[in-house]
Design an enzyme around this catalytic site. Structure first.
Site, PDB file in Angstrom:
ATOM      1  N   HIS A  27       9.229  19.823 -98.958  1.00 12.46           N
ATOM      2  CA  HIS A  27      11.011  18.519 -99.390  1.00 12.46           C
ATOM      3  C   HIS A  27      11.338  20.111 -98.458  1.00 12.46           C
ATOM      4  O   HIS A  27      12.830  18.957 -98.266  1.00 12.46           O
ATOM      5  CB  HIS A  27      11.422  19.235-100.950  1.00 12.46           C
ATOM      6  CG  HIS A  27      10.092  18.688-101.974  1.00 12.46           C
ATOM      7  ND1 HIS A  27       9.105  19.001-102.585  1.00 12.46           N
ATOM      8  CD2 HIS A  27      10.092  16.948-101.192  1.00 12.46           C
ATOM      9  CE1 HIS A  27       8.909  18.382-103.216  1.00 12.46           C
ATOM     10  NE2 HIS A  27       8.850  16.751-102.881  1.00 12.46           N
ATOM     11  N   ARG A  37       4.924  -1.644 -94.990  1.00 11.27           N
ATOM     12  CA  ARG A  37       3.741  -1.525 -95.423  1.00 11.27           C
ATOM     13  C   ARG A  37       3.256  -0.704 -96.366  1.00 11.27           C
ATOM     14  O   ARG A  37       3.830  -0.191 -96.957  1.00 11.27           O
ATOM     15  CB  ARG A  37       3.584  -0.230 -93.799  1.00 11.27           C
ATOM     16  CG  ARG A  37       2.113   0.310 -94.131  1.00 11.27           C
ATOM     17  CD  ARG A  37       2.168   0.973 -92.261  1.00 11.27           C
ATOM     18  NE  ARG A  37       2.506   2.474 -93.038  1.00 11.27           N
ATOM     19  CZ  ARG A  37       2.870   3.061 -92.195  1.00 11.27           C
ATOM     20  NH1 ARG A  37       2.017   3.101 -90.620  1.00 11.27           N
ATOM     21  NH2 ARG A  37       2.908   4.578 -92.324  1.00 11.27           N
ATOM     22  N   GLU A  65      -4.314  -0.665 -84.825  1.00 12.89           N
ATOM     23  CA  GLU A  65      -4.134   1.231 -84.531  1.00 12.89           C
ATOM     24  C   GLU A  65      -5.313   1.741 -84.112  1.00 12.89           C
ATOM     25  O   GLU A  65      -5.238   2.556 -83.763  1.00 12.89           O
ATOM     26  CB  GLU A  65      -3.515   1.286 -85.711  1.00 12.89           C
ATOM     27  CG  GLU A  65      -2.614   0.931 -86.468  1.00 12.89           C
ATOM     28  CD  GLU A  65      -1.418   2.059 -87.702  1.00 12.89           C
ATOM     29  OE1 GLU A  65      -1.179   3.174 -87.166  1.00 12.89           O
ATOM     30  OE2 GLU A  65      -2.204   2.194 -88.623  1.00 12.89           O
ATOM     31  N   ASP A 109      -1.113   6.160 -83.022  1.00 13.37           N
ATOM     32  CA  ASP A 109      -2.605   5.888 -83.562  1.00 13.37           C
ATOM     33  C   ASP A 109      -3.383   4.971 -82.865  1.00 13.37           C
ATOM     34  O   ASP A 109      -4.248   6.148 -82.637  1.00 13.37           O
ATOM     35  CB  ASP A 109      -2.940   6.003 -85.282  1.00 13.37           C
ATOM     36  CG  ASP A 109      -2.053   6.695 -86.303  1.00 13.37           C
ATOM     37  OD1 ASP A 109      -3.019   7.693 -86.065  1.00 13.37           O
ATOM     38  OD2 ASP A 109      -2.614   5.491 -87.261  1.00 13.37           O
ATOM     39  N   ARG A 164      -3.039  12.970 -82.261  1.00 11.14           N
ATOM     40  CA  ARG A 164      -1.819  13.308 -82.315  1.00 11.14           C
ATOM     41  C   ARG A 164      -1.503  14.027 -82.397  1.00 11.14           C
ATOM     42  O   ARG A 164      -0.198  14.133 -82.008  1.00 11.14           O
ATOM     43  CB  ARG A 164      -1.198  11.476 -82.380  1.00 11.14           C
ATOM     44  CG  ARG A 164      -1.356  11.541 -84.081  1.00 11.14           C
ATOM     45  CD  ARG A 164      -1.044  10.172 -84.568  1.00 11.14           C
ATOM     46  NE  ARG A 164      -0.268  10.397 -85.431  1.00 11.14           N
ATOM     47  CZ  ARG A 164       0.463   9.173 -86.107  1.00 11.14           C
ATOM     48  NH1 ARG A 164       0.055   8.348 -85.824  1.00 11.14           N
ATOM     49  NH2 ARG A 164       1.631   8.692 -86.175  1.00 11.14           N
ATOM     50  N   CYS A 174       5.685  -1.373 -83.390  1.00 11.75           N
ATOM     51  CA  CYS A 174       6.442  -0.113 -84.303  1.00 11.75           C
ATOM     52  C   CYS A 174       5.913   1.422 -84.069  1.00 11.75           C
ATOM     53  O   CYS A 174       5.934   2.358 -84.627  1.00 11.75           O
ATOM     54  CB  CYS A 174       6.012  -0.299 -85.322  1.00 11.75           C
ATOM     55  SG  CYS A 174       4.449  -0.508 -86.722  1.00 11.75           S
TER      56      CYS A 174
HETATM   57  C1  PEP Z   1       1.689   4.365 -85.650  1.00 11.50           C
HETATM   58  O1  PEP Z   1       0.151   4.921 -85.921  1.00 11.50           O
HETATM   59  O2  PEP Z   1       1.599   4.074 -84.542  1.00 11.50           O
HETATM   60  C2  PEP Z   1       2.044   4.222 -87.024  1.00 11.50           C
HETATM   61  C3  PEP Z   1       3.324   3.575 -86.872  1.00 11.50           C
HETATM   62  O3  PEP Z   1       1.872   4.167 -88.052  1.00 11.50           O
HETATM   63  P1  PEP Z   1       2.162   5.997 -88.479  1.00 11.50           P
HETATM   64  O4  PEP Z   1       2.816   7.151 -87.480  1.00 11.50           O
HETATM   65  O5  PEP Z   1       2.510   6.110 -89.940  1.00 11.50           O
HETATM   66  O6  PEP Z   1       0.649   6.483 -88.181  1.00 11.50           O
HETATM   67 MG    MG Z   2      -0.021   4.153 -87.941  1.00 11.97          MG
END
Ligand code: PEP
Ligand code: MG
Length: 759
Positions: A361, A503, A602, A626, A636, A673
């Site tokens: 938090h 999502r 992804e 991803d 990542r 995204c």
């Molecule tokens: C992604 O993997 O690019 C994505 C938008 O989802 P997150 O970053 O929440 O895993």
């Molecule tokens: Mg993702």
């Protein structure tokens, strides 16, 4: 294994532990040489370190050579035996070193009496850091055992040196410390170390005869805390920080409302006669133990923070006691989230937290309130007070005693950033239309920050990714259907004329829920995303029911499914959705609209199933974070391999181009995204392959819109065609960067590149 091997293995472990427990390289290196010499029974052990320019190797520690030569004996890389080990990055084991053609005699070093030589390079991520050498008077080859001992040790010592190098800027006294989490932008100010007057751990167990008085004291403290929290939360809501207020209250609110907690403390006071602070400590310790047994990590942090806040109030030393005349950077061991919310912003430019055992938090609130902060930094608490620091929340690092030129750079970044923000924000309400009149949909990625700006919906074309898991992560248990209906209704109502793409719960991997602990060896490849929700259909059904009910009034909901790796997963989610819809239609006696359904791309495998997917979904959204991680086999979240996480890798670029083409072929919308959509060059690359829908974080919206309005898709498509013929990421990136320059966007790219250089 013979006894000698055993001894060597044991020594290896001991030396590594001893060396890494030293606080500085200066202390560690002589110890290292001494222990290696003893273990290998050599007559001498020396360490040569490479300079920053990787041109020289300098004797930095020795046990056996002349100590006076330390820091003075220098060899070029490639010069002498040591230099040649460094250049070839290969081990060299010689029985008679002086007769080797590369041998170079260095006067005043005291090497004259040695014959045998074993040198190994110290390498970290392919970079030469130095050379480790053992020598002996006897003409003998050291052999396999010593070789593997030295090679193993060299690998471990190299990473120790690399960490220390990264902390010390060789040109100055500036120290640079990397943290684990960073939030907000940049703060430049003096550091003030602050410790609570009394910490929960130090509270002593004391008794008092005045039991009623102690109980009264505790009850009043709790009451005051409640009032104070209500006031701060109200202020945040009034300042449109609704989400922050929610985060603030959800951390401790449940503990404040927990009548049992109050009863337990009261009974420790009344029945056992403890003073109030001791009773609080006893109850908190007990509850922490229970939470530990159940693996409730977040609850443990919340309990400790909550205990600390009450104890500080009981002895009248809360954060308000910090008397400040100028704006400072607060350096603390740990910072309860509640105090983050209460920090006097005019006096606190940013903060640095040493513990990584800080409640999630704390980081979420700091991010929400845009306070520059770095959390989980290993720096010396006692020597930073009063020093100048730069908190670089964006790159998750703290610079202590930066040179004036570095401060100047950062100040320039701050003002350029401000200048550019003003420039972009002048057009924030415009639409994303390119020079050749192509309409680009620019949407927002949201999680917690959604309710802060009344004008927000006018700045975007809706929400392209709503990460529902963020609100789940802040809750203490799975949120009820009703609670979720409230969250989703609020969001849909805010964007009522625009699509909102929610999502389904995407947990697992790096996103955990305390109340659904997932322990795995390899979480990125484990039980995550849609795999969890199809295995737990009741959680999915509750979420989908909540979404469907929330959209009844507004009809702007879209649903997308994360981490799809098999076609069946889409079918399973659609079945649950259809059941939820039927149930609700019966319940309400009316038809419920079926929202548009999308699949996230992804997992690379699913990129080869676009045809089949197209028959099941209305749209695609590429989670490039991803997708790149899995395509390039690069974690990542691992800084060690972050340089390999490359959106311009030819394979990634070709895959993105193909996905856009496939979506066109099957007549489906496709959006991106992941982070790449919000980066200037990434967005240009996507436009060059025909992407028309980009979704990004709030801070990137107006910048990308500004860029989109100054480029031509027609011209970019030509660049895209060239990019597909190249096999080198640097060359591909340059194509887009050159185009940006030619369109007058050079300053934006330069500024970003400069910021990246600081990483
Ligand atoms: C992604 O993997 O690019 C994505 C938008 O989802 P997150 O970053 O929440 O895993
Ligand atoms: Mg993702």
């Amino acid at each position: 294994m013979d006894e000698r091997q055993n001894q060597i293995l044991l020594a290896l472990r001991q030396i590594t532990e001893e060396v890494s427990s030293q606080t500085s390289v200066e202390e560690a290196l002589p110890l290292l040489c001494q222990r290696i010499r003893q273990t290998t029974k050599a007559d001498c052990c020396s360490l040569y370190l490479a300079d920053a320019g990787k041109k020289f190797l300098r004797l930095s520690a020795t046990d056996g050579l002349s100590k006076a030569a330390i820091g003075k004996a220098v060899l070029r890389i490639g010069e002498g035996l040591v230099g040649s080990v460094g250049k070839k990055q290969q081990l060299l084991d010689l029985a008679d070193a002086p007769s080797h053609p590369a041998f170079k005699y260095l006067p005043d070093v005291g090497e004259d009496e040695f014959f045998s030589f074993l040198g190994v390079p110290l390498l970290n991520q392919g970079e030469l850091l130095g050379v480790l050498v053992i020598q002996s008077r006897e003409k003998r080859q050291f052999g396999e055992l010593e070789e593997s001992f030295l090679v193993t040790l060299a690998a471990q010592v190299a990473s120790f040196i690399a960490v220390n190098n990264s902390n010390r800027d060789s040109q100055s006294n500036t120290s640079r410390y990397k943290g684990e989490t960073g939030t907000g932008g940049i703060a430049i100010a003096k550091a003030i170390v602050w410790q609570p007057g009394v910490s929960l751990e130090d509270v002593q167990i004391l008794y008092s005869e005045e039991r009623e008085l102690q109980q009264e004291l505790f009850d009043q403290t709790l009451f005051q805390l409640q009032t104070e929290m209500d006031r701060v939360a109200l202020e945040m809501r009034e300042n449109d920080k609704t989400a922050a207020a929610f985060g603030y209250m959800s951390g401790y609110g449940h503990l404040l409302d927990d009548g049992e907690f109050q009863d337990e403390v009261d009974s420790e006071i009344i029945e056992h006669g403890y003073v109030a602070s001791s009773a609080v400590k006893i109850v908190i310790d007990r509850r922490v133990k229970q939470a530990q047994e159940k693996g409730q990590r977040q609850l443990i942090f919340d309990l400790r923070d909550f205990g600390q806040i009450i104890v500080s109030r009981l002895v009248h030393t809360n954060s308000k006691d910090v008397e400040l005349e100028e704006s400072v950077v607060l350096v603390v061991r740990s910072l309860p989230a509640a105090w983050v919310a209460e920090l006097p912003r005019s006096k606190i430019a940013g903060f640095v937290c040493l513990d990584n055992n800080t409640s999630a938090h704390t980081a979420i609130l700091a991010r929400d309130l845009a306070i520059p902060s770095v959390i989980g930094v290993h720096l010396d608490f006692s020597s930073i007070d009063g020093h100048n620091v730069i908190v670089d929340g964006e790159h998750c690092q703290v610079l202590v005693d930066p040179l004036p030129s570095v401060v100047g750079e950062y100040e320039q970044l701050l003002s350029q950033g401000r200048e550019q923000t003003n420039l972009y924000s002048a057009e924030r309400l415009e639409k994303g239309i390119t020079l050749d009149k192509k309409r680009i949909t620019i949407q927002l990625n949201a999680g917690l920050n959604h309710a802060e700006d009344d004008e927000l919906w006018q700045q975007t074309d809706g929400i392209g990714l709503y990460r529902t898991e963020i609100a789940f992560m802040l809750a203490q248990t799975f949120p009820s259907e009703q609670q979720q209906i409230e969250w989703y209704t609020k969001l849909l109502s805010q964007f009522k004329s625009l699509p909102v793409c929610m999502r389904t719960l995407d947990i697992g991997g790096d996103k955990g829920l305390d109340y659904l602990p997932i322990k795995e060896q390899n979480p990125a490849l484990g039980w995550r995303g849609v795999r969890v929700t199809v295995d737990q259909p009741q959680i999915l059904k509750t979420q989908l029911r909540a979404m469907l009910q929330a959209q009844r009034q507004y009809g702007n909901l879209e649903i997308m499914i994360p981490m799809v790796s098999r076609i069946e997963e889409i079918r399973q989610v659609k079945n649950v959705l259809s059941d939820a819809k039927t149930e609700l239609e019966e319940q309400y006696g009316c038809t419920i609209r079926t929202p548009r359904i999308g699949a996230m791309i992804e997992v690379p495998a699913i990129a080869y199933m676009m045809k089949e997917l197209s028959s099941l979904v209305d749209f695609f959204s590429i989670g490039s974070n991803d997708l790149i991680q899995y395509m390039l086999a690069v974690d990542r979240a691992n800084p060690k391999v972050s340089r390999f996480f490359d959106a311009f890798h030819p394979a990634v670029v070709r895959c993105l181009a193909e996905l856009a083409a496939k979506a066109r072929e099957y007549n489906r919308d496709i959006a991106v995204c992941g982070e790449i959509a919000g980066s200037p060059l990434g967005a240009l690359m996507l436009l060059s392959f025909g992407y028309e829908r980009l979704s990004m974080n709030y801070s990137e919206l107006s910048r990308v819109k500004y860029i989109v309005r100054r480029v031509s898709v027609c011209e970019l498509e030509k660049i895209g065609a060239v990019a597909l013929t190249l096999d080198d990421s640097t060359a591909i990136r340059k194509l887009y960067s050159d185009y940006a320059q030619s369109m007058g966007l050079g300053r934006i790219i330069e500024l970003l590149e400069k910021q990246n250089l600081e990483q």
